[in-house]
Design a protein around this motif. Structure first.
Motif, PDB file in Angstrom:
ATOM      1  N   LEU A   1      -1.377   3.910  -2.057  1.00  0.00           N
ATOM      2  CA  LEU A   1      -0.417   2.900  -2.510  1.00  0.00           C
ATOM      3  C   LEU A   1      -0.351   2.852  -4.041  1.00  0.00           C
ATOM      4  O   LEU A   1       0.740   2.878  -4.627  1.00  0.00           O
ATOM      5  CB  LEU A   1      -0.824   1.530  -1.957  1.00  0.00           C
ATOM      6  N   ASP A   2      -1.518   2.816  -4.685  1.00  0.00           N
ATOM      7  CA  ASP A   2      -1.549   2.730  -6.149  1.00  0.00           C
ATOM      8  C   ASP A   2      -0.922   3.957  -6.790  1.00  0.00           C
ATOM      9  O   ASP A   2      -0.219   3.853  -7.809  1.00  0.00           O
ATOM     10  CB  ASP A   2      -2.992   2.574  -6.629  1.00  0.00           C
TER      11      ASP A   2
ATOM     12  N   ASP B   1      -7.672  -7.298   1.444  1.00  0.00           N
ATOM     13  CA  ASP B   1      -8.875  -6.614   1.921  1.00  0.00           C
ATOM     14  C   ASP B   1     -10.025  -6.699   0.925  1.00  0.00           C
ATOM     15  O   ASP B   1     -11.204  -6.714   1.316  1.00  0.00           O
ATOM     16  CB  ASP B   1      -8.563  -5.129   2.184  1.00  0.00           C
ATOM     17  N   THR B   2      -9.686  -6.722  -0.358  1.00  0.00           N
ATOM     18  CA  THR B   2     -10.732  -6.638  -1.392  1.00  0.00           C
ATOM     19  C   THR B   2     -11.023  -7.967  -2.074  1.00  0.00           C
ATOM     20  O   THR B   2     -12.021  -8.083  -2.783  1.00  0.00           O
ATOM     21  CB  THR B   2     -10.305  -5.625  -2.464  1.00  0.00           C
TER      22      THR B   2
ATOM     23  N   TYR C   1      -0.825  -0.531   7.183  1.00  0.00           N
ATOM     24  CA  TYR C   1      -0.357  -0.357   5.806  1.00  0.00           C
ATOM     25  C   TYR C   1      -1.121   0.795   5.169  1.00  0.00           C
ATOM     26  O   TYR C   1      -2.187   1.211   5.648  1.00  0.00           O
ATOM     27  CB  TYR C   1      -0.544  -1.647   5.009  1.00  0.00           C
TER      28      TYR C   1
ATOM     29  N   GLN D   1       2.757  -4.614   1.543  1.00  0.00           N
ATOM     30  CA  GLN D   1       1.572  -3.739   1.584  1.00  0.00           C
ATOM     31  C   GLN D   1       0.662  -3.984   0.381  1.00  0.00           C
ATOM     32  O   GLN D   1      -0.568  -3.894   0.491  1.00  0.00           O
ATOM     33  CB  GLN D   1       1.998  -2.276   1.633  1.00  0.00           C
TER      34      GLN D   1
ATOM     35  N   SER E   1      -3.363   2.962   2.531  1.00  0.00           N
ATOM     36  CA  SER E   1      -4.614   2.672   1.823  1.00  0.00           C
ATOM     37  C   SER E   1      -4.327   2.391   0.357  1.00  0.00           C
ATOM     38  O   SER E   1      -3.282   2.795  -0.182  1.00  0.00           O
ATOM     39  CB  SER E   1      -5.569   3.861   1.949  1.00  0.00           C
ATOM     40  N   SER E   2      -5.243   1.716  -0.293  1.00  0.00           N
ATOM     41  CA  SER E   2      -5.024   1.306  -1.677  1.00  0.00           C
ATOM     42  C   SER E   2      -4.870   2.503  -2.615  1.00  0.00           C
ATOM     43  O   SER E   2      -4.075   2.469  -3.558  1.00  0.00           O
ATOM     44  CB  SER E   2      -6.170   0.416  -2.154  1.00  0.00           C
TER      45      SER E   2
ATOM     46  N   GLN F   1       3.018  -6.818  -7.564  1.00  0.00           N
ATOM     47  CA  GLN F   1       1.686  -6.297  -7.836  1.00  0.00           C
ATOM     48  C   GLN F   1       1.071  -6.951  -9.071  1.00  0.00           C
ATOM     49  O   GLN F   1      -0.093  -7.386  -9.059  1.00  0.00           O
ATOM     50  CB  GLN F   1       1.736  -4.782  -8.025  1.00  0.00           C
TER      51      GLN F   1
ATOM     52  N   GLN G   1      -1.282  -6.972   1.393  1.00  0.00           N
ATOM     53  CA  GLN G   1      -2.237  -6.649   2.451  1.00  0.00           C
ATOM     54  C   GLN G   1      -3.467  -5.928   1.888  1.00  0.00           C
ATOM     55  O   GLN G   1      -4.603  -6.187   2.303  1.00  0.00           O
ATOM     56  CB  GLN G   1      -1.556  -5.778   3.519  1.00  0.00           C
ATOM     57  N   ASN G   2      -3.249  -5.016   0.943  1.00  0.00           N
ATOM     58  CA  ASN G   2      -4.371  -4.304   0.330  1.00  0.00           C
ATOM     59  C   ASN G   2      -5.252  -5.223  -0.500  1.00  0.00           C
ATOM     60  O   ASN G   2      -6.486  -5.154  -0.437  1.00  0.00           O
ATOM     61  CB  ASN G   2      -3.840  -3.159  -0.545  1.00  0.00           C
TER      62      ASN G   2
END
Length: 640
Positions: free
Chosen positions: A600-601, A451-452, A594, A444, A596-597, A406, A447-448
């Motif tokens: 996950l966060d 997206d951004t 996966y 994951q 969602s952010s 991360q 992957q998140n």
């Protein structure tokens, strides 16, 4: 009687072998003078039809021939050769010397002429002399190598077959003749037309007769002299002789044979990699270069098995700058030294190497690295990957594999890196251990971010075991065989996917070239391999036998020790069942769900503050819903 003669010859050869170099050279010169005089007698007697040992004509011929021979042979390098290694090189030197010698002698006797000496002597004598000298060199080599060398050797002599009656096999056989520990019993070839023929005096046998030949000749070793052979053919040969206690070795492939000359020292063990690996597919240069050529590339875990091979491939592919990041000082030193040696040997390579010692979990180190070197591409190979160690140290495994990924990925995004590629593992698919679950969590994260992210293309590449990596069963089994066994097998039904390290690294780089953002690339690993079959094959390749109930007198025992904590019986590569093809035949693409952010966060933040292993594993299960800790261990415990 024969033993007495052999003993006398050996004793005389020993005394000659111990003489000073100049004394040996003097003996050779005297021998050539004697052969020169003898050739004159033979040539002259053949010409006039009666035996004449000494008259005025013979005296003239002896004077002229010796005055020609000695300077010509000395200047041509005839007396700089070593008799015991006489071969084609020495014969070429002799041929050149005799060409000059013949021209001079023929000019004197044929063109100019000499009273009482037939003109044809200028042609006959050099021919006879060449035959005598050539025979003397071959005989000397036989005496020094076959008689003296083999009588000196008091070890075990191995009966050897060379598989391949071609130029490689011929060169190998010639090199073997100076090896007293080896006795060549002949050649084996798949071409039936060669059956019964002879190559340099040694018989060629048809490969279909190999099992019978092994028994009859008591063969101990087979040398594969087929440098262009593919892995499928190697497997077929090994399968053909697997029931026999025969040690199989091989020549390198053609890409490894640079000089074009083959020596016995080129022979190496036939490794399991030669059988399990697939035939390589030529890389797509466009895909290979998109993330590398002219760019600054960062490789994390640069000293590891995959990381170091990525560095080798990148160094050969036109990168402008290569930043090597590793936590291990020794590993970083080793890969930097190797790459420096490569760059020193390749004058066309223009690559700046930057070794960086540090952790992917260190925010300060990452900020410094990205701000200073500004990489265009990041290959993230740094991870704790040994399942039992991560099981014993879950907090550190999670910290490195999840938090490290991360922090590295966010630092790369902030620095506007163009491409970020995560190296993942098949253990991330429906994981049963902390290591696999931590890698799925890392996927994951990527992957998140994909997206951004508007600048950085985030993708990941997932594959199975690589042959020869640290912690792999292959080097472990090899070491256990060298120690006399036993081979420790966790379970007889365990299967794994295998790929060679170079192929894996090449496919990772090409997958990166196809990335648009968010892809989970999955490498085609071929068929899974039963680890029990792998162990048995490795034993047989070593010329040993399996010790079991059927064969209690075998060499190596295979012992089941039980699955390690969190270990799987079999691995998978895709969570779903709908892999999509890509433009590369060995790279597939998967679309996997996966968290969602936000979720996950929150979970990763909880893991960052957690110091309790049990709580950390519980949080990891929330982060990776398909994670069932020790699933296969539980199944086997219930079954037993």
């Amino acid at each position: 009687m024969i033993e007495t003669i052999t003993s006398v010859i050996t004793s005389a050869l020993e005394k000659i072998a111990q003489l000073a170099r100049w004394k040996k050279k003097a003996i050779v010169v005297l021998l050539d003078i004697m052969l020169c005089v003898q050739s004159i007698w033979i040539a002259y007697s053949l010409r006039i039809g009666v035996w004449v040992l000494w008259d005025i004509a013979v005296q003239k011929m002896v004077l002229i021939c010796l005055l020609t021979m000695i300077p010509v042979f000395a200047l041509s390098g005839v007396y700089r050769a070593i008799f015991r290694y006489a071969g084609t090189g020495m014969m070429k030197t002799l041929a050149r010397s005799f060409a000059i010698y013949t021209v001079v002698v023929a000019f004197i006797f044929v063109v100019v002429g000499m009273a009482g000496v037939p003109r044809t002597i200028g042609i006959i004598q050099p021919a006879v002399f060449f035959i005598l000298v050539g025979f003397a060199r071959v005989a000397a080599r036989y005496l020094m190598v076959d008689i003296l060398g083999r009588n000196r050797f008091d070890g075990e002599v191995k009966n050897v077959l060379i598989y391949g009656a071609g130029s490689a096999g011929q060169q190998l056989a010639a090199s073997m003749r100076s090896e007293p520990a080896m006795r060549l019993c002949g050649y084996v070839d798949d071409d039936r037309r060669l059956n019964g023929q002879r190559l340099d005096g040694d018989k060629v046998f048809w490969s279909k007769d190999l099992p019978e030949l092994i028994k009859k000749q008591q063969i101990t070793d087979i040398l594969l002299a087929l440098p262009r052979i593919n892995r499928k053919k190697r497997r077929k040969i090994v399968d053909q002789i697997r029931e026999f206690k025969v040690h199989v070795q091989t020549l390198p492939n053609m890409q490894e044979i640079i000089s074009g000359k083959i020596a016995f020292s080129d022979i190496r063990e036939l490794e399991i990699e030669d059988l399990l690996g697939r035939e390589p597919v030529l890389p797509n240069e466009l895909l290979f270069g998109r993330t590398i050529v002219g760019k600054t590339v960062l490789v994390t875990g640069a000293g590891g098995s995959i990381g170091s091979e990525l560095c080798r491939q990148i160094a050969k592919s036109g990168a402008r700058c290569l930043v090597l990041l590793d936590l291990s000082e020794y590993s970083l030193y080793e890969i930097e030294k190797e790459l420096k040696n490569f760059l020193a040997s390749d004058s066309s390579a223009e690559l700046e190497l930057i070794p960086v010692l540090g952790s992917v979990a260190s925010l300060d180190r990452l900020d410094e690295l990205f701000s200073r070197w500004k990489p265009d591409t990041v290959f993230h190979a740094a991870a704790y990957k040994h399942v039992p160690l991560v099981e014993a140290n879950p907090i550190e495994g999670i910290r490195n594999n999840i938090l490290g990924t991360q922090r590295l990925a966010e630092a790369a995004q902030a620095a506007q890196v163009k491409d970020f590629i995560l190296i993942s593992t098949d253990k991330a698919v429906r994981p049963t251990n902390v290591m696999g679950a931590s890698k799925r969590a890392a996927e994951q994260v990527i992957q998140n971010l994909a997206d951004t992210s508007s600048v950085t293309r985030f993708s990941m590449v997932r594959f199975g075991n690589v042959l020869g990596s640290s912690g792999s069963v292959v080097p472990l089994f090899r070491k256990q065989i060298e120690q006399g066994g036993p081979i420790t097998l966790t379970h007889r039904n365990v299967t794994r996917y295998f790929m060679t390290i170079p192929e894996a690294a090449q496919l990772v780089i090409q997958a990166a070239g196809m990335a648009k953002g968010g892809e989970v690339f999955v490498l085609d690993m071929g068929k899974s391999v039963k680890i029990l079959d792998l162990a048995e094959t490795m034993v047989r390749l070593s010329g040993l036998t399996i010790r079991n109930e059927v064969n209690p007198d075998g060499d190596i025992e295979i012992v089941e020790v039980g699955l390690r904590a969190g270990e799987k019986l079999y691995e998978e590569l895709i969570i779903g069942n709908d892999p999509q093809a890509t433009q590369h035949p060995r790279i597939m693409k998967a679309h996997e769900s996966y968290l969602s952010s936000d979720v996950l966060d929150e979970l990763i933040a909880g893991l960052a503050d957690c110091r309790d292993p049990q709580v950390a594993v519980t949080l990891l299960k929330s982060l990776v819903p398909e994670f069932v800790h020790g699933r296969d261990n539980i199944k086997l415990d219930k079954a037993s």
